[in-house]
Every structure is written in C-alpha cells, then in structure tokens.
Design a protein around this motif. Structure first.
Motif, PDB file in Angstrom:
ATOM      1  N   LYS A 146       0.839  -1.197   0.000  1.00 38.37           N
ATOM      2  CA  LYS A 146       0.000   0.000   0.000  1.00 38.37           C
ATOM      3  C   LYS A 146       0.878   1.252   0.000  1.00 38.37           C
ATOM      4  CE  LYS A 146      -3.491  -2.549   2.616  1.00 38.37           C
ATOM      5  NZ  LYS A 146      -4.294  -2.625   3.872  1.00 38.37           N
ATOM      6  N   LEU A 149       0.184   4.796   1.519  1.00 39.16           N
ATOM      7  CA  LEU A 149       0.207   5.073   2.959  1.00 39.16           C
ATOM      8  C   LEU A 149       1.554   5.593   3.448  1.00 39.16           C
ATOM      9  CD1 LEU A 149      -1.771   1.998   4.372  1.00 39.16           C
ATOM     10  CD2 LEU A 149      -2.629   4.266   3.751  1.00 39.16           C
ATOM     11  N   SER A 157       4.796   4.912   9.101  1.00 38.47           N
ATOM     12  CA  SER A 157       3.847   4.621   8.034  1.00 38.47           C
ATOM     13  C   SER A 157       4.408   3.600   7.043  1.00 38.47           C
ATOM     14  CB  SER A 157       3.448   5.909   7.300  1.00 38.47           C
ATOM     15  OG  SER A 157       4.557   6.476   6.613  1.00 38.47           O
ATOM     16  N   THR A 159       5.572   0.788   7.828  1.00 37.42           N
ATOM     17  CA  THR A 159       5.056  -0.523   8.260  1.00 37.42           C
ATOM     18  C   THR A 159       3.621  -0.732   7.790  1.00 37.42           C
ATOM     19  OG1 THR A 159       4.166   0.215  10.413  1.00 37.42           O
ATOM     20  CG2 THR A 159       6.507  -0.324  10.317  1.00 37.42           C
ATOM     21  N   TRP A 160       2.873   0.353   7.619  1.00 34.63           N
ATOM     22  CA  TRP A 160       1.501   0.236   7.111  1.00 34.63           C
ATOM     23  C   TRP A 160       1.519  -0.001   5.596  1.00 34.63           C
ATOM     24  CZ3 TRP A 160       0.385   5.679   9.509  1.00 34.63           C
ATOM     25  CH2 TRP A 160       0.566   5.604  10.900  1.00 34.63           C
ATOM     26  N   PRO A 163       2.406  -4.208   4.788  1.00 29.93           N
ATOM     27  CA  PRO A 163       1.816  -4.952   5.908  1.00 29.93           C
ATOM     28  C   PRO A 163       2.259  -6.417   5.934  1.00 29.93           C
ATOM     29  CG  PRO A 163       0.214  -4.683   4.156  1.00 29.93           C
ATOM     30  CD  PRO A 163       1.416  -3.870   3.757  1.00 29.93           C
ATOM     31  N   GLU A 224       8.361  -2.028  15.691  1.00 35.29           N
ATOM     32  CA  GLU A 224       8.044  -0.859  14.870  1.00 35.29           C
ATOM     33  C   GLU A 224       8.107   0.459  15.628  1.00 35.29           C
ATOM     34  OE1 GLU A 224       4.171  -1.875  13.509  1.00 35.29           O
ATOM     35  OE2 GLU A 224       3.199  -1.483  15.432  1.00 35.29           O
ATOM     36  N   SER A 243       5.147  -5.358  14.878  1.00 38.72           N
ATOM     37  CA  SER A 243       4.608  -5.015  16.195  1.00 38.72           C
ATOM     38  C   SER A 243       5.395  -5.724  17.296  1.00 38.72           C
ATOM     39  CB  SER A 243       3.137  -5.407  16.288  1.00 38.72           C
ATOM     40  OG  SER A 243       3.015  -6.827  16.285  1.00 38.72           O
TER      41      SER A 243
END
Length: 294
Positions: A146, A149, A157, A159-160, A163, A224, A243
């Motif tokens: 993504k 993001l 961000s 890490t977002w 994913p 993270e 996480s």
C-alpha cells in the motif's frame, strides 16, 4: 571474543562498484570477520544486477585474492526463461555461486519478479533443469503493498505500506508454486518478519518440501516503535519492523527451532540516502552480529 562455532552469514549486500562509497566486498568481509562471521553470501541486487556470467565474473574479480575463500555469491533471477537457464549454468560451473535470489516484490534496486506466472516459470524451469541448489526468496506480494500510505514525515507509516499480509501471501505463493511445479531444490525464505510466515514454512516441511527460513537481528531485536523516534527513518527496511507482539512470537519460534538461521541482510546506505527524498530501505545489521549472538 571468539565465537565457539564457524559462523556464516548467507545474506549480505556488499554494494561495491558504483556504490563503493557505501561499502565494498573487501570491507564487508573485514567487518564480518570482526563480528565472528567467517563466510558471507553476497546478494545480486547491485546497481547493475548480477544475473549472467559476465556480471558474475565481474563481481568475483572484485574479491581480493586473500579473501576469496570467505566470499560466496547469489545470481539474481528475472522473468526470462533463458536467463534462468544461464543462471543454472553458472551455478553448475562457477564454484562461488551458491544459489539464486528472487525478489518476489520490489525492494531496493530493479531486480524483481512480481508476476505470479513469471514466478511459476522460474520454479518450472529450475525443475526442468534439475536444479537442486538454493533458491532464496524475498517475499512481499506486490498486490498487497500500500505505497499510498507511506509518508516520510511519519516513518512508522512504512510498516503500514508493507503490511504483514504482503509477506504471508507471498510465502504462501512460493510454497504452492514450488509444490505444483515439482521443484526439488531447496527453497529458503529470507528475513521472515511474521510469525504466520514461519508457521506456513514449518507446515510445508511436513509435506516434504525442502524449505528453510532465516531471520535478521533487527527483526528479532526491535519492533516498529523504533520508527516513532526522531531517527525513525534509519530503521526503514524491507520487510519493515513489526509489532511488539509479532517480535515476541518470532523470538519464541527461533527458540523453538522453527527458524533455521540468523541472516543479517546487511544493507549499508549513506546517512544522506536514509533521509528524504530517497529514504532508502536497509540497515547495516552485520554490525549487530556479535552483540546479537552473544
């Protein structure tokens, strides 16, 4: 302190050539020895990817004569069947080529095989060529990334944008394709960062697939939240830090023998390249090796 075993790091990025300001083969071997690592495996996503015999010979020429016994090299794979066949020839005929690397998602550099059918072709061709060596795969499925993001002003961000689902889906793809195409070589999943990936790999062992995985010091030591600090961009890497819960689970899997090796994914960049606008991914984790294993 001398480590009580013969340590090997099968995943480093030596840079050199056009990127010799970051590191050279000679400097990485010297660093490895200072960390108790005797032999390194150099990855092929250099400025000019190492994908054919000419580039392999150019790369090997850079290794100092007194360091050659400490150096091994992966050949990169592309979506070309002819290139894969040439890579097999190199593996069979050039001693220091220890296997192949496939980037199943974009990372740093231009060496990637994103399309699933191209990945299938690679497994099929390796099976037809009766290749029994190691295929190392960077697993991040492009369709689940993504990039919209990603915001450099908010490093976490990253890490977002990449994913855990992207890694897990890609690991599942590689296992399925290897089985469907009758791949008899050894499949190694690089730098696992997700506990679910490790579980899938261990399930695949049960059905007879020759498969292993490695984890890095940074994915086992840090989570993270490191990216929330003022120097967060320093900790930007692919796959990203996960996480706190995922890291704790990954450590348990390592202690349970579900992860086969520690690989540093040593990836040096200049300080400027880690900052905007480039914000390159990668961390020089070979510098952590002695601290981590002792």
């Amino acid at each position: 302190m001398v480590l009580p075993w013969r340590a090997i790091d099968l995943h480093v990025h030596c840079r050199d050539e056009e990127q010799s300001d970051k590191a050279t083969i000679a400097s990485v071997i010297t660093l490895a020895h200072s960390q108790g690592v005797e032999i390194i495996g150099d990855m092929p996503n250099t400025e000019r990817p190492v994908t054919n015999r000419e580039r392999i010979y150019e790369r090997l020429f850079l290794v100092p004569k007194n360091q050659k016994k400490y150096y091994r090299l992966y050949a990169g794979l592309t979506g070309s069947e002819e290139q894969v066949e040439e890579a097999v020839w190199c593996y069979n005929c050039i001693f220091q080529v220890v296997g192949f690397k496939m980037f199943a998602g974009r990372s740093v550099g231009d060496l990637s095989v994103i399309d699933t059918e191209d990945q299938r072709m690679i497994y099929r061709t390796l099976a037809e060529q009766k290749f029994l060596g190691v295929l190392a795969v960077h697993c991040e499925k492009e369709a689940f990334l993504k990039p919209e993001l990603w915001d450099p002003s908010n490093p976490i961000s990253h890490t977002w944008a990449r994913p855990m689902e992207a890694e897990v889906k890609s690991v599942r793809d590689q296992i399925r394709l290897a089985i469907e195409e009758g791949y008899d070589g050894h499949l190694n999943i690089c730098h696992v960062s997700c506990p679910e990936s490790v579980a899938l790999i261990n399930e695949a062992r049960v059905v007879g697939l020759r498969i292993s995985c490695g984890a890095t010091p940074h994915h086992l030591m840090w989570d993270e939240n490191m990216m929330n600090g003022p120097d967060g961009l320093i900790y930007k890497m692919n796959p990203p830090l996960r996480s706190e819960l995922a890291v704790l689970q990954l450590r348990k899997q390592l202690l349970a023998g579900m992860i086969d090796m520690i690989e540093t994914d040593h990836a040096p960049h200049t300080a400027l390249e880690k900052q905007p606008p480039e914000c390159l991914s990668g961390y020089p984790s070979l510098e952590l090796y002695r601290e981590f294993v002792t």
